[in-house]
Scaffold this active site. Structure first.
Site, PDB file in Angstrom:
ATOM      1  N   ASN A 154       0.866  -1.173   0.000  1.00 58.28           N
ATOM      2  CA  ASN A 154       0.000   0.000   0.000  1.00 58.28           C
ATOM      3  C   ASN A 154       0.909   1.230   0.000  1.00 58.28           C
ATOM      4  OD1 ASN A 154      -1.721   2.131   0.565  1.00 58.28           O
ATOM      5  ND2 ASN A 154      -2.637   1.172   2.366  1.00 58.28           N
ATOM      6  N   LYS A 189       3.126   0.700   3.251  1.00 55.90           N
ATOM      7  CA  LYS A 189       2.795  -0.362   4.196  1.00 55.90           C
ATOM      8  C   LYS A 189       2.898  -1.667   3.442  1.00 55.90           C
ATOM      9  CE  LYS A 189      -0.369   2.621   6.672  1.00 55.90           C
ATOM     10  NZ  LYS A 189      -1.765   2.963   6.932  1.00 55.90           N
ATOM     11  N   ARG A 246      -2.590  -1.744  -3.419  1.00 54.53           N
ATOM     12  CA  ARG A 246      -3.705  -0.803  -3.262  1.00 54.53           C
ATOM     13  C   ARG A 246      -3.416   0.385  -4.166  1.00 54.53           C
ATOM     14  NH1 ARG A 246      -4.152   4.127   0.437  1.00 54.53           N
ATOM     15  NH2 ARG A 246      -6.282   4.796   0.011  1.00 54.53           N
ATOM     16  N   ASP A 290      -9.324   1.706  -4.855  1.00 52.38           N
ATOM     17  CA  ASP A 290     -10.275   2.338  -3.932  1.00 52.38           C
ATOM     18  C   ASP A 290     -11.557   2.733  -4.668  1.00 52.38           C
ATOM     19  OD1 ASP A 290      -8.242   2.121  -2.101  1.00 52.38           O
ATOM     20  OD2 ASP A 290      -8.128   4.257  -1.645  1.00 52.38           O
TER      21      ASP A 290
END
Length: 156
Positions: A26, A33, A94, A151
């Site tokens: 991410n 992350k 992500r 997202d």
């Protein structure tokens, strides 16, 4: 969407026959992350690192010579993942903005990389670094399948 409980089949459709851990990345505007998960969703490892991304051009590449992001990844992930590196089955990323085209988890291909580069202006602080991380992973572990999860898929 449960990336941690699925594995892509050769047809590009996610299936549930995962044989090894999944690396989930991410990338944000100033940090990344990372988690390593089993197919059942158990976390084997996770960490977060910061970096200064610097200016980027429209395809997410550094506008100025700035390799801090890639250098941070190279100094960190290979060592941190050494115990599992040979067993990792895929990488999931992500991505903040998938535009109108990307509304589901998508396997990264040459054409998808190009389309994602076109979307960097929609979320330059997030999509640009995410694209740079994807390209770094492709160079570091070219045999690993990579998938992007958006997202914006939650709003379509």
């Amino acid at each position: 969407m449960e990336l941690a409980a699925s594995r892509p089949s050769p047809s590009g459709v996610m299936s549930t026959d995962n044989e090894g851990p999944l690396l989930v990345l991410n990338a944000g505007s100033s940090s990344i992350k990372a988690s390593l998960l089993t197919g059942e969703g158990t976390c084997l490892w996770h960490e977060q690192r910061s970096w200064a991304v610097g200016p980027q051009d429209s395809d997410g590449a550094p506008a100025e010579p700035n390799t801090e992001l890639e250098a941070s990844l190279a100094d960190w992930l290979p060592g941190a993942l050494a115990a599992w590196q040979e067993d990792i089955t895929l990488v999931g990323h992500r991505v903040v903005h998938g535009g109108e085209r990307f509304t589901a988890p998508t396997r990264l291909t040459t054409s998808v990389f190009g389309a994602l580069a076109d979307l960097v202006p929609l979320a330059p602080l997030h999509n640009g670094p995410a694209l740079r991380v994807m390209r770094w992973v492709e160079h570091w572990q070219p045999h690993l399948e990579q998938w992007a999860c958006f997202d914006t898929a939650f709003h379509s």
